[in-house]
Structures are given as structure tokens and as C-alpha cells.
Design a protein around this motif. Sequence first.
Motif, short mmCIF file in Angstrom:
data_model
loop_
_atom_site.label_atom_id
_atom_site.label_comp_id
_atom_site.label_asym_id
_atom_site.label_seq_id
_atom_site.Cartn_x
_atom_site.Cartn_y
_atom_site.Cartn_z
N ARG A 14 21.75 -105.73 -5.94
CA ARG A 14 21.42 -104.48 -6.62
C ARG A 14 19.91 -103.74 -6.21
NH1 ARG A 14 19.10 -101.03 -10.72
NH2 ARG A 14 18.73 -102.70 -11.55
N ASP A 15 19.38 -103.64 -7.01
CA ASP A 15 18.00 -103.57 -6.64
C ASP A 15 16.95 -104.26 -5.63
OD1 ASP A 15 16.60 -101.85 -8.16
OD2 ASP A 15 15.70 -103.32 -9.63
N GLY A 16 17.65 -105.40 -5.45
CA GLY A 16 16.62 -106.20 -3.98
C GLY A 16 17.54 -105.39 -2.93
N MET A 204 13.98 -109.72 -19.80
CA MET A 204 12.40 -108.84 -18.71
C MET A 204 13.00 -108.02 -17.98
SD MET A 204 9.79 -107.76 -19.14
CE MET A 204 8.85 -107.11 -18.20
N HIS A 205 12.79 -107.12 -17.17
CA HIS A 205 13.00 -106.75 -16.06
C HIS A 205 11.34 -106.59 -15.28
CE1 HIS A 205 15.51 -104.49 -12.45
NE2 HIS A 205 14.25 -103.62 -12.66
N ALA A 206 10.93 -106.86 -14.44
CA ALA A 206 9.97 -106.34 -14.19
C ALA A 206 9.58 -106.55 -12.24
CB ALA A 206 8.34 -108.23 -14.42
N HIS A 207 9.19 -105.57 -12.27
CA HIS A 207 8.66 -105.11 -10.75
C HIS A 207 7.24 -105.18 -10.39
CE1 HIS A 207 12.01 -102.68 -9.25
NE2 HIS A 207 12.29 -102.52 -9.93
N ASN A 208 6.79 -106.09 -9.39
CA ASN A 208 5.45 -106.05 -8.65
C ASN A 208 4.21 -105.37 -8.15
OD1 ASN A 208 4.41 -108.90 -8.09
ND2 ASN A 208 4.91 -108.99 -6.40
N GLY A 240 8.81 -104.82 -4.48
CA GLY A 240 9.99 -106.40 -5.01
C GLY A 240 9.54 -106.00 -6.51
N ASN A 241 10.50 -107.06 -6.83
CA ASN A 241 10.85 -107.40 -8.51
C ASN A 241 10.73 -108.17 -8.45
OD1 ASN A 241 12.99 -104.71 -7.17
ND2 ASN A 241 14.01 -105.60 -9.40
N ALA A 242 10.47 -109.44 -9.80
CA ALA A 242 10.34 -110.43 -10.66
C ALA A 242 10.34 -111.67 -9.07
CB ALA A 242 10.90 -110.90 -11.57
#
Length: 531
Positions: A14-16, A204-208, A240-242
Motif C-alpha cells: 500500500r504505502d510502498g 508507529m508508522h514512520a517515514h524516512n 521511503g518508510n521504516a
Amino acid sequence: MAKERLYLFDTTLRDGAQTNGVDFTLADKLAIAKMLDELGIDYIEGGYPGANPTDSEFFGSKHDYRGRFTAFGMTRRPGRSASNDPGLAALLDAQADAICFVAKSWDYHVRVALETTPEENLASIRDSVRAAKARGREVLLDCEHFFDGYKANPEFALACAKTAYDEGARWVVLCDTNGGTLPHEVERIVTDVCRAIPGTHVGMHAHNDTEQAVANSFAAVRAGARQIQGTLNGLGERCGNANLVSIIPTLKLKSDYADRFEIGVSDAALKKLAQISHALDERLNRAPDRHAPYVGESAFATKAGIHASAIMKDPATYEHVAPERVGNKRKVLVSEQAGKSNVLAELDRIGLKVNKDDPRIGRLLEVVKERETLGYAYEAADASFELLARRTLGAVPDYFDVTQFDVTVEHRYNANGERVTVAMAVVKVKVGDESTISAAEGNGPVNALDQALRKDLGKYQKYIEGLRLSDFRVRILNSGTAAVTRVLIESEDENGERWTTIGVSPNIIDASFQALMDSVVFKLVKSNAPA
Ligand SMILES: [Zn+2]
């Protein structure tokens, strides 16, 4: 003492899927979901049912993953009832175990982007959670822009999260949507949140965007959160995401986390991590990041001679974890500074048994140094080094001989009057007493040469059927008076094994030819082809 359960939520699909240049097909989604499930991920977010045909199809049939298959979508639109919102209906109809809603939690966004009131935003969260629960789904709420929202208006941000939790959402997930929050801020804010909502319900939903998405995920866990969201290889919009591929081994192998927490990834699944990470890159047609922590080709590579000799004695001296645990390999680079111990370590790794006082070791070292002054770089070409070593030790048969090759490049107009470039190669090969001539066209001279060379290798043909080139890199080096070309070719076989070969010459075709030859011969050696 019983360990606490920590949950992993994957949003690669999804987010990727927001990553620049990434466009998953249904087949990609099915394959990646299967990999995630084998890895032992607790939640596999499949996408956005109703938003596009691929995702609708993906959610159209029942899946039997071990992990909870999760659909993502928006809470009901402001000013509408839950029963009169087509987007919400598609989400509720999706074949999913869990539904992850996304809602605004920053009052500024509620006013400006959503053009509604804080009260209506809270009501939308409440109604949506209630509707999904009524349909028997496990519910998660992604609180968008939570950290920026919390800094601006902590009462409202917290009210959004609390509303979902009070209505029975299993998880409220705090999203650093812009990715600019720093670890100490995450730790402080998550600590605050966990006073109002038990940490066993906080994610937790972290972006980089400050390259701290992994650190932010761990900061949240330290502050009490018990779910981490991330993606394979850190895929995701912008930076990107975590990255779950970095997070998982840290949770499994670092005692501060491993002693305290249990995750769904088994020790056996952890050993497949490197392979899974590379398989995803393969699917996206990207070269794997050599320097990726834990799984990169260089993650356990050592260059200097003194380190190599210590690693031979005890690997723990220069490694923070054992590479085998994540499915990676120790690698000692043979380079210009190569000492005898590097060479010995590398020979040991490739399974060549040689006495350490054997004079041929000294000769091999000399040849390596000599060739490196010409422009060869064996640290980047493991397979060419192995061939060089085996040849110096007299262990490579003369499988075949290319007696002649010829490459032409033609530039002309085709029947439609368009300018086209066509490359053609002719190769004369001698296998035993038999000579063959093969010709092939290619999109460029190296491609044509590769096609022609691999067209007919007689009795060796069957060993190279699954061989293909996965990467081709060219560098012009200025050594002394004339420029030379260095070509690195990465090859892959039917088992997904990769190796790199090298060629150096003033002529790019000749350099490519050397690297191609090494690749084919290496495959024959690896396959134990008879001489
Ligand atoms: Zn996100």
C-alpha cells in the motif's frame, strides 16, 4: 519471564506502492504477500480496495494467509452517513481480516484540507470504526500527521486516537506522515499517548525523511508502542518508510529487544531475510543495495588484511552479528591492499583447500596485484577472482575456446523511415574437436555478442540455459597515458544465485567479452560441468 508480544505490520503493497517508479501488478502483489506471510509478518496490508482495478481484484477473493490480511481506506466522508458512502462500502465489502482506516489528526488539516469541523472529524472516526466492527473486522486507525498535529494541538490529536480506541479499534497507529519528526520527539509524544491509551494498542508508522524511520520506530517501542509499521527494503514515497528488513533482525538479534519482545518471525524465517530482500529488488528490476544493513552484499565484507586475519581466527572480532542468521555471507575482499590472509580467507570461503605455505598463494597474490594496476578490481568481481584463483591453482578445465568473434553496428533507416541501430555478432567456438559458428542480433554490440556466444556451446549448452545478465556497468579509467575501460557484469542463474565478473581493455567490446567469458566459465565451474 514471559516476553511481550510486539506486532509487525507491513505496508509494502500500500504505502510502498507510492514509491517512484514502482507499479505493482496483481501477480507482484500475490508474490510479495506470500513472501511476507512466509516471513511471519502479523499484518499484510494489501492496498486500497475500490481505488483501482488491481487492488479491487486483489481483495475480490478470500486469502488464507497466516498474517491478517488488511484493507486500507478512508473513514466516512464528512457530511455523509456511514451507510451512504460508496468508498466506505467498498472497504467493508473487501475480503479482508482487518481494516485500516486513515483519518486526519491535525486540526489544521481538518480545517484546510477536509474543510470540516473537528467534531465532524471525530464523528467520522467513530462511525467508521463502529461500521467495520459491526462487519466483524479487526480495526486499525492510522492517525495521519499525528506528530505534527500533536505539536500544534495535542488535545485534538489525542482525541482522534482516543475516539477510535474507545469505539473498539484494536490499534491506533501514530503516523509521522511528513517524516520530519526526530527520535527524541517520538519518544516524548508516544510516552504521552501511552498514558491515555495502553501501549499494547498503539502502533508507529514512520517515514524516512531524516533517515531515522528505523530509529523512530524503536523510539516508539521504547516509549510503549507495540506495533511497528514498515515496508520491505524501506520502499515508500519520497525517502521511503521504516525498513522492516533492518528492523526485524534488530528485534531478533539485539538482546535489549530480543530478551524483552517476541515477534512472529522465527529464527528459520530470519535466515531467509536476505533472499526475500533481494527477491523484491529482482521483482522491481532494481540492483540490490550493496550497503544495506544486515542483507547487503557489503554488510559483512572486510577489506584490510589485518582485519581479515582476525576474522579467520574469530569472526565475532569484526562482526556485530553472525551473517548466516539473516541469510547473508561473510566476504573478505581481495583488493590492492590484499594481504596473504585475505587471499587465504577468500580461498577458504570458496572451498579451495590450499596449504598456507603453498608457493602458489604467493603467485596468486602477485597476479592479483599486477592485474589491479591494469585496472581490474577483484573486490567488485567475486566470480572473476574465484576463476583467477582456480586457474592459478590449475583447477579450471579448458571447456571451450572462442577462436574468433566479429561485431558490427549498423545505423540505417528502416522501412518506416525511422533511424535504427542494429548490432550483430558472429562467434566461432571450438568445443573439443567440434567448431561451430553462431550469429545473433542484439539491441547493442554487447547484447549481440552475449546472445551469439550463448547460442551454441555444444555439450555445455544445457548448463548455461538458465544464465542471464542482470546488470552491466562500465567505467572509463585513466591509467597512465591511455584510457582503459572496465566492465563489470552481474549474472544470475536459475537458482537466483548472483555473481560478478570483470573485464578490462582499451576496447569496450573486448572488456565486455572478457567479463562475459568469465561469467559463462564460472557457471560451468559452479555446475561441475565435465571437462
Ligand atoms: Zn505512510
